[in-house]
Scaffold this active site. Structure first.
Site, PDB file in Angstrom:
ATOM      1  N   HIS A 193       0.831  -1.205   0.000  1.00 13.04           N
ATOM      2  CA  HIS A 193       0.000   0.000   0.000  1.00 13.04           C
ATOM      3  C   HIS A 193       0.865   1.255   0.000  1.00 13.04           C
ATOM      4  O   HIS A 193       0.532   2.250  -0.669  1.00 13.04           O
ATOM      5  CB  HIS A 193      -0.914  -0.006   1.231  1.00 13.04           C
ATOM      6  CG  HIS A 193      -2.023  -1.010   1.160  1.00 13.04           C
ATOM      7  ND1 HIS A 193      -1.804  -2.366   1.194  1.00 13.04           N
ATOM      8  CD2 HIS A 193      -3.378  -0.835   1.068  1.00 13.04           C
ATOM      9  CE1 HIS A 193      -2.962  -2.998   1.128  1.00 13.04           C
ATOM     10  NE2 HIS A 193      -3.926  -2.101   1.048  1.00 13.04           N
ATOM     11  N   HIS A 235       2.242  -4.096   9.120  1.00 16.55           N
ATOM     12  CA  HIS A 235       3.595  -3.807   8.661  1.00 16.55           C
ATOM     13  C   HIS A 235       4.396  -3.126   9.766  1.00 16.55           C
ATOM     14  O   HIS A 235       3.832  -2.483  10.665  1.00 16.55           O
ATOM     15  CB  HIS A 235       3.580  -2.903   7.423  1.00 16.55           C
ATOM     16  CG  HIS A 235       2.928  -3.518   6.230  1.00 16.55           C
ATOM     17  ND1 HIS A 235       3.578  -4.417   5.410  1.00 16.55           N
ATOM     18  CD2 HIS A 235       1.683  -3.371   5.719  1.00 16.55           C
ATOM     19  CE1 HIS A 235       2.762  -4.796   4.439  1.00 16.55           C
ATOM     20  NE2 HIS A 235       1.598  -4.180   4.612  1.00 16.55           N
TER      21      HIS A 235
END
Length: 271
Positions: A193, A235
């Site tokens: 992303h 993440h």
């Protein structure tokens, strides 16, 4: 013969230790000592010859073993620095994962953070680009949209390949969503992303005429999309930062292989 000598001889005869059966106790065993010394010399010479005839590689390994042990006990400065930075990254990422689950401090905002992450997903962007490409009637618009589609496809393939190589897990055990499985965005490094948001924001800033407020909002959107992945625990911080770097590199790659208007028209006609 003098009387003193007679007395000394009589004394020696009367001494029990001077008898023949006890003489071996008073005298050192020269033969045994000589045999022992000779055997020691022979064993020493045999050991020296064996050491000389031994393999030089084995001697080299025996000399290196203490040094290797010292290297394991005293790691290099680079290794210590890398492990320290990695520990800081994991610790900070866990602290910033405030929406990792419903029991977290910001667990109620998890749905809103997930919605923000969807705006940086590859599938909605590819679908929107295809719709705009079908409805576009200008050559310039079709050229930009075709190269944007190329950039999105490259981003998905590059990030999926890097994630398969690294296979790094996220700070929290968060299972990927359906859209993540479709784009093979199942591992943590690099953040897909973040790379996509950085690439798209740079692409639009270069090829669209936008007002300054819109430019600022576009950059803020890319930053928010990247760090929203840290907040939901998918993440690490370094995954997001590396994603921004890879996104910029992907933009530079698309600029190098930019398709001309004729090439785009040929591809559209084939499609």
């Amino acid at each position: 013969m003098p009387a003193s000598q007679v007395r000394s001889r009589a004394r020696d005869r009367s001494n029990v230790l001077n008898r023949a059966e006890f003489l071996s106790l008073n005298q050192p065993m020269k033969g045994n000592q000589e045999s022992r010394s000779s055997s020691r010399k022979q064993s020493g010479q045999a050991g020296a010859a064996g050491a000389q005839n031994s393999n030089p590689k084995e001697r080299r390994q025996s000399q290196q073993l203490p040094e290797e042990d010292c290297m394991q006990l005293n790691p290099s400065f680079k290794g210590i620095a890398f492990n320290s930075l990695l520990a800081i990254d994991i610790c900070m990422s866990k602290r910033l994962g405030v929406c990792a689950n419903k029991a977290s401090s910001w667990g109620g905002a998890r749905s809103m953070i997930n919605l923000l992450g969807i705006t940086g997903h590859g599938i909605p962007w590819i679908a929107g680009t295809l719709i705009c490409l079908v409805k576009s009637s200008t050559l310039a618009g079709q050229e930009v949209l075709m190269n944007l589609l190329l950039a999105l496809l490259l981003d998905i393939m590059i990030v999926a390949g890097l994630q398969k190589l690294a296979k790094r897990k996220g700070p929290y055990d968060v299972s990927p969503g359906l859209l993540d499985y479709l784009t093979m965005d199942t591992y943590a490094f690099p953040a897909g992303h973040a790379s996509r948001a950085a690439m798209l924001s740079k692409f639009f800033l270069n090829h669209l005429v936008l007002a300054i407020p819109l430019r600022i909002l576009l950059v803020l959107w890319a930053l928010c999309v990247g760090f929203s992945r840290v907040m939901i625990g998918r993440h690490h911080i370094t995954d997001v930062l590396s994603g921004f770097v890879f996104g910029y590199l992907q933009f530079r790659l698309v600029e190098l292989i930019w398709m001309s208007s004729n090439t785009c028209q040929m591809l559209i006609s084939i499609w």
